[in-house]
Design a protein around this motif. Structure first.
Motif, PDB file in Angstrom:
ATOM      1  N   VAL A 100       4.469   8.297  35.951  1.00 25.37           N
ATOM      2  CA  VAL A 100       4.520   7.356  37.074  1.00 25.37           C
ATOM      3  C   VAL A 100       4.738   8.117  38.381  1.00 25.37           C
ATOM      4  CG1 VAL A 100       5.420   5.424  35.702  1.00 25.37           C
ATOM      5  CG2 VAL A 100       7.013   7.031  36.778  1.00 25.37           C
ATOM      6  N   ASN A 101       4.547   7.413  39.464  1.00 27.89           N
ATOM      7  CA  ASN A 101       4.858   7.923  40.798  1.00 27.89           C
ATOM      8  C   ASN A 101       5.918   7.038  41.435  1.00 27.89           C
ATOM      9  OD1 ASN A 101       2.889  10.026  40.797  1.00 27.89           O
ATOM     10  ND2 ASN A 101       1.306   8.485  41.221  1.00 27.89           N
ATOM     11  N   GLY A 102       6.814   7.649  42.186  1.00 30.27           N
ATOM     12  CA  GLY A 102       7.774   6.873  42.955  1.00 30.27           C
ATOM     13  C   GLY A 102       9.013   6.432  42.195  1.00 30.27           C
ATOM     14  N   TRP A 103       9.256   7.000  40.998  1.00 34.17           N
ATOM     15  CA  TRP A 103      10.488   6.683  40.282  1.00 34.17           C
ATOM     16  C   TRP A 103      11.413   7.884  40.368  1.00 34.17           C
ATOM     17  CZ3 TRP A 103      12.935   7.309  35.159  1.00 34.17           C
ATOM     18  CH2 TRP A 103      13.890   6.305  34.900  1.00 34.17           C
ATOM     19  N   LEU A 104      12.581   7.789  39.709  1.00 35.30           N
ATOM     20  CA  LEU A 104      13.538   8.897  39.742  1.00 35.30           C
ATOM     21  C   LEU A 104      12.983  10.151  39.102  1.00 35.30           C
ATOM     22  CD1 LEU A 104      16.772   6.935  38.757  1.00 35.30           C
ATOM     23  CD2 LEU A 104      16.137   7.731  41.026  1.00 35.30           C
ATOM     24  N   LEU A 105      12.147   9.970  38.080  1.00 33.00           N
ATOM     25  CA  LEU A 105      11.535  11.080  37.365  1.00 33.00           C
ATOM     26  C   LEU A 105      10.035  10.860  37.287  1.00 33.00           C
ATOM     27  CD1 LEU A 105      14.056  11.264  34.363  1.00 33.00           C
ATOM     28  CD2 LEU A 105      13.998  12.804  36.332  1.00 33.00           C
TER      29      LEU A 105
END
Length: 327
Positions: free
Chosen positions: A300-305
């Motif tokens: 994913v993009n834009g999460w914590l990891l």
């Protein structure tokens, strides 16, 4: 105490899970609904009643909303005041729904005697919870004694503490705690009891002051979230075993025994690790676990990891114990 004669139904519920499967299909669903900005906007949460009768002209519509008293309390789980454990008790009726709250530390009791239009019946105040050094109630289960038991995740200051509080089954006043929890139980969340094996198993999430601030990965590294199952002697209310699931079992949330009342096994879903563990009783009266399912992460993009876990939130077992459903 006399032995229940299962041939004579006088109270709520069914003789067995298999008999329950032969009962009528549900025509109503009750859904706890949270106002995302309720505290700021002054909008209280509510219990929604959804018509799921295919023959109804209101099929799949919300037909009523029962509002709680305060905004920002965050309704979460719910449970009935009585169930098949009271099958032979003519004094019991399944007519109240118990709804603890994560933020307000209150417990809302809804009168369900008019199934299509529940009404708020009683509020267990947060001060009553704090007086017993508990907060952030989660799971509510009715007991054969007629009492209602609620697992809690915090103490009177909303610091992490796994504990259990009892409500009177008639007045719904707080009677006290189920037991004095040993220091080894740092966190609480869900629980399930199995009287035929004289056992209860509880799970761990985190403390209200931790999860109430939103998820922070540092809190995981700092040990502020749980990863253990706790096994209790049901009759003596004593902790008899703790099973550490390790990194593969971070945040064990919903725990489910098989419905077969003589079964000595079940499953638990671990949210952050996105795994399912089977727990079972050994020939030596000890309890063990094995990881039976793992859901891969997603890029994913834009999460914590960069990799986001599946975050298992709930699990259910079919009434015939053939299927496991994972959310």
């Amino acid at each position: 105490m006399s032995v229940c004669d299962k041939t004579k139904k006088t109270g709520p519920g069914y003789r067995s899970p298999l008999e329950a499967m032969e009962g009528p299909k549900e025509s109503l669903l009750y859904v706890t609904c949270i106002q995302p900005n309720g505290k700021r906007d002054g909008k209280p949460d509510y219990l929604a009643t959804v018509d799921v009768d295919p023959q109804s002209d209101q099929y799949c519509r919300v037909i009523s909303r029962a509002l709680v008293r305060e905004s920002g309390d965050e309704l979460h789980h719910s449970g009935w005041n009585s169930c098949s454990s009271c099958f032979c008790d003519p004094n019991k009726t399944r007519d109240k729904l118990i709804c603890p709250t994560l933020n307000g530390d209150r417990v809302y009791i809804f009168d369900m005697s008019s199934p299509k239009e529940p009404k708020l019946f009683k509020v267990v105040e947060s001060d009553d919870m704090y007086a017993n050094k508990v907060s952030a109630g989660h799971t509510s289960h009715c007991l054969p004694s007629g009492e209602v038991m609620i697992s809690c995740m915090g103490d009177e200051k909303r610091q992490n503490k796994g504990s259990f509080v009892l409500l009177d089954g008639k007045t719904f006043n707080v009677k006290g705690v189920w037991n004095e929890v040993p220091k080894g139980v740092q966190f609480g969340y869900d629980f399930w009891y199995q009287p035929q094996h004289n056992v209860m198993i509880s799970t761990e999430w985190g403390g209200p002051t931790t999860f109430g601030q939103g998820f922070n990965l540092d809190d995981v590294h700092n040990g502020l979230y749980g990863h253990s199952l706790h096994v209790w002697d049901w009759s003596s209310r004593k902790l008899i075993q703790t099973i550490d699931l390790g990194r593969d079992g971070l945040m064990p949330l919903e725990v489910r025994f098989l419905h077969n009342p003589s079964a000595s096994e079940g499953f638990v879903g671990c949210a952050l690790s996105s795994t399912i563990f089977r727990f079972f009783k050994t020939n030596h009266d000890k309890w063990e676990t094995e990881k039976v399912l793992s859901i891969p992460t997603k890029k994913v993009n834009g999460w914590l990891l960069d990799d986001m876990p599946a975050l298992i939130t709930d699990i259910l077992i079919s009434m015939d114990d053939r299927y496991l459903y994972v959310s």
